[in-house]
Design an enzyme around this catalytic site. Structure first.
Site, PDB file in Angstrom:
ATOM      1  N   GLN A  71       0.823  -1.210   0.000  1.00 19.21           N
ATOM      2  CA  GLN A  71       0.000   0.000   0.000  1.00 19.21           C
ATOM      3  C   GLN A  71       0.854   1.256   0.000  1.00 19.21           C
ATOM      4  O   GLN A  71       2.048   1.239   0.309  1.00 19.21           O
ATOM      5  CB  GLN A  71      -0.923   0.008   1.221  1.00 19.21           C
ATOM      6  CG  GLN A  71      -2.038  -1.033   1.147  1.00 19.21           C
ATOM      7  CD  GLN A  71      -3.070  -0.834   2.230  1.00 19.21           C
ATOM      8  OE1 GLN A  71      -3.036  -1.469   3.265  1.00 19.21           O
ATOM      9  NE2 GLN A  71      -4.023   0.061   1.995  1.00 19.21           N
ATOM     10  N   HIS A  72       0.198   2.357  -0.367  1.00 25.04           N
ATOM     11  CA  HIS A  72       0.686   3.724  -0.173  1.00 25.04           C
ATOM     12  C   HIS A  72       1.741   4.193  -1.169  1.00 25.04           C
ATOM     13  O   HIS A  72       1.951   5.395  -1.310  1.00 25.04           O
ATOM     14  CB  HIS A  72       1.247   3.940   1.246  1.00 25.04           C
ATOM     15  CG  HIS A  72       0.413   3.441   2.359  1.00 25.04           C
ATOM     16  ND1 HIS A  72      -0.906   3.799   2.529  1.00 25.04           N
ATOM     17  CD2 HIS A  72       0.693   2.588   3.385  1.00 25.04           C
ATOM     18  CE1 HIS A  72      -1.393   3.210   3.604  1.00 25.04           C
ATOM     19  NE2 HIS A  72      -0.449   2.463   4.128  1.00 25.04           N
ATOM     20  N   ASP A 269      -2.270  -4.963   0.255  1.00 24.31           N
ATOM     21  CA  ASP A 269      -1.759  -6.251   0.742  1.00 24.31           C
ATOM     22  C   ASP A 269      -2.502  -6.774   1.963  1.00 24.31           C
ATOM     23  O   ASP A 269      -2.817  -7.975   2.040  1.00 24.31           O
ATOM     24  CB  ASP A 269      -0.254  -6.178   1.008  1.00 24.31           C
ATOM     25  CG  ASP A 269       0.167  -4.992   1.860  1.00 24.31           C
ATOM     26  OD1 ASP A 269      -0.704  -4.223   2.331  1.00 24.31           O
ATOM     27  OD2 ASP A 269       1.383  -4.803   2.039  1.00 24.31           O
TER      28      ASP A 269
END
EC number: 2.7.1.17
Length: 518
Positions: A71-72, A269
């Site tokens: 992520q991110h 994830d």
């Protein structure tokens, strides 16, 4: 037999699993490494994905595929769909000041209400703000912002720069899902919409953002094309010159993508892992990987103005309140290396010590910390005496410190309404008998350990099956351990006392550079 594929493009590697749609049985798999570091060019992920697909036997007999990912991570594209600069990953903390700036401008409570979370250095919005401030020329060129799994899904479908793709630079064809969008800090999980004001405040201008798909909503189907990735340098993931020999893929990697494969929406994830584990309300997943995470599937959205709990969405249509720590399995790596032993021996030593490690307490902020939000913190070992400073106590203190940080996360998700029934302990470290036994002493909820597996990739495969058939499969998950409950309050009491006395102890309401939980 109908086959589906799931991909986990994580921080460290790309994993591919090919599974039988009906039973969930693993048919074949493949893996390829990613470069190390907190800044990686997305081309390295593409090269690794194609290499992993090749290792997994290709896609000729696969009916559906989906990609879950870290992520991110900030993937910024120009108007020609070219990557402007290497992606900043979730564990890159240079945007800590940017997070504080956004909090100062909007207020923590307002941000939590609008996006479910208070931004920390991990989140995409803060990385865009850092780009605006540190590299304004690059920021001005940004035409679209994507996350790792968004970009990979788009490339797999045949999009990309004109000279690298069949379908070309159609930025409007970027898609994402609820779970990954909720980790950006500019998407509202309650309303299901982007908050463009926050995006503009972060980046400096508006940009194309991926269309957010619902659970099991297809991103599309593949066209017949040849996907190619040039060799990339191991250090950065940038495309390498033909003469260079230090590369990820070794040589150019080519994969034939058949037409007609249904492509799922993908997932972050942690949401992928929840799908792969079949988690339902009452299950709290504690994952010990590169990072540590504590998250639960809930029917209602949550927000936490202190920033401790991120009010994410999940990949099934529900929600996923989550607490993350930067320091997890690497705590054990560091301690084992210091003692000159392997992880098995570390566990043996730890079980030779008494609960509480004779007063030795490790606050394990080796690389700063996200929860509490202390990006510049360092690790501290408390309670060193002639009696406590032994190899056995140090080994145990490292495991207790790791688990106490995660137990604080369990308390935080309880505070936003989660009622835990059991803990599903996953990740490589969860297989260590000492970690299992000590977890049963640290947590006051029943601990279970599922069989080892690529649960993020499995969740992506399950999502691919769901997207293909319209029905969510129920694939079995076996347990390998259920340690007996043996709660020892002294472990957390000592840890909490040391945290309260430390000069960098978090003050939940402050959200300042040295005292802000996130």
């Amino acid at each position: 037999m109908t086959l589906v594929a799931g991909i986990d493009s994580s921080t460290q590697s790309c994993k591919v699993v090919v599974r039988d749609l009906a039973s969930g049985a693993l048919v074949r798999e493949g893996r390829a490494a990613h470069p190390e570091g907190t800044e990686v060019h997305p081309d390295a992920w593409w090269a690794a994905l194609l290499s992993a697909l090749t290792a997994a036997g290709g896609l000729d007999d696969v009916a559906a595929i989906s990609i879950a990912g870290q992520q991110h991570g900030m993937v910024v594209l120009d108007a020609d769909a070219r990557v402007i600069r290497p992606a900043l990953l979730w564990n890159d903390t240079r945007s800590a000041q940017a997070a504080r700036d956004l909090i100062d401008e909007f207020g923590a409570a307002d941000l939590a209400s609008r996006t479910g979370s208070v931004p920390v250095a991990s989140f995409t919005a803060t990385k865009l703000r850092w780009l605006r401030d540190a590299e304004p020329d690059a920021a001005a060129r940004v035409a679209a912002v994507a996350l790792p799994h968004d970009w990979l899904t788009w490339r797999l479908r045949g999009y990309g720069p004109a000279d690298e793709s069949e379908l070309g630079p159609v930025l409007e064809e970027l898609v994402t899902d609820r779970s990954d969008a909720s980790g950006t800090s500019y998407w509202n999980p309650r309303a299901g919409t982007y908050d463009r004001d926050i995006l503009v405040a972060a980046l400096g201008h508006d940009a194309v953002l991926p269309r957010v798909l619902g659970p099991a909503e297809p991103a599309g189907t593949t066209i017949a094309h040849t996907a190619t990735a040039a060799a990339t340098t191991a250090a950065t993931g940038r495309p390498a010159a033909a003469a260079e020999s230090t590369d990820v893929a070794g040589t150019t990697t080519t994969v034939t993508i058949p037409a007609g494969i249904v492509v799922g929406p993908g997932a972050g994830d942690n949401a992928g892992a929840a799908l792969g584990l079949g988690a339902t309300e009452g299950d709290v997943i504690v994952s010990i990987g590169t990072s540590g995470t504590v998250f639960a599937v809930t029917g209602a959205p949550s927000s936490d103005a202190t920033g401790t709990v991120a009010g994410f969405a999940d990949a099934s249509g529900a929600f996923l309140p989550l607490v993350a720590t930067l320091n997890a399995a690497r705590i054990l790596d560091s301690t084992a290396a210091l003692l000159g032993i392997d992880h098995d021996t570390l566990g043996t030593l730890a079980l030779a010590a008494e609960p509480g490690s004779h007063g030795l307490v490790l606050q394990p902020y080796f690389e700063g910390e996200r929860t509490p939000n202390l990006p510049d913190a360092t690790a501290t070992l408390f309670g060193m005496t002639m009696a406590s400073t032994t190899r056995e106590n140090l080994a145990r203190a490292s495991i207790e410190g790791l688990l106490c940080g995660l137990a604080d996360g369990l308390d935080a998700v309880r505070a936003v309404g989660v009622e835990p029934r059991r803990i599903l302990l996953i990740g490589g470290a969860a297989l260590n008998p000492a970690v299992q036994q000590i977890a049963a002493q640290v947590f006051d909820v029943a601990v279970t350990v599922p069989e080892p597996g690529e649960y993020v990739a499995n969740g992506a495969a399950l999502q691919a099956a769901w997207t293909l058939t319209g029905t969510r499969p129920s694939w079995p998950v076996s347990l390998v351990a259920s340690p007996a409950a043996d709660h020892r309050p002294i472990i957390r009491e000592q840890y909490a006392a040391r945290a309260a006395a430390a000069p960098t102890a978090p003050t939940p309401a402050a959200l300042t550079p040295i005292a802000s939980p996130a």
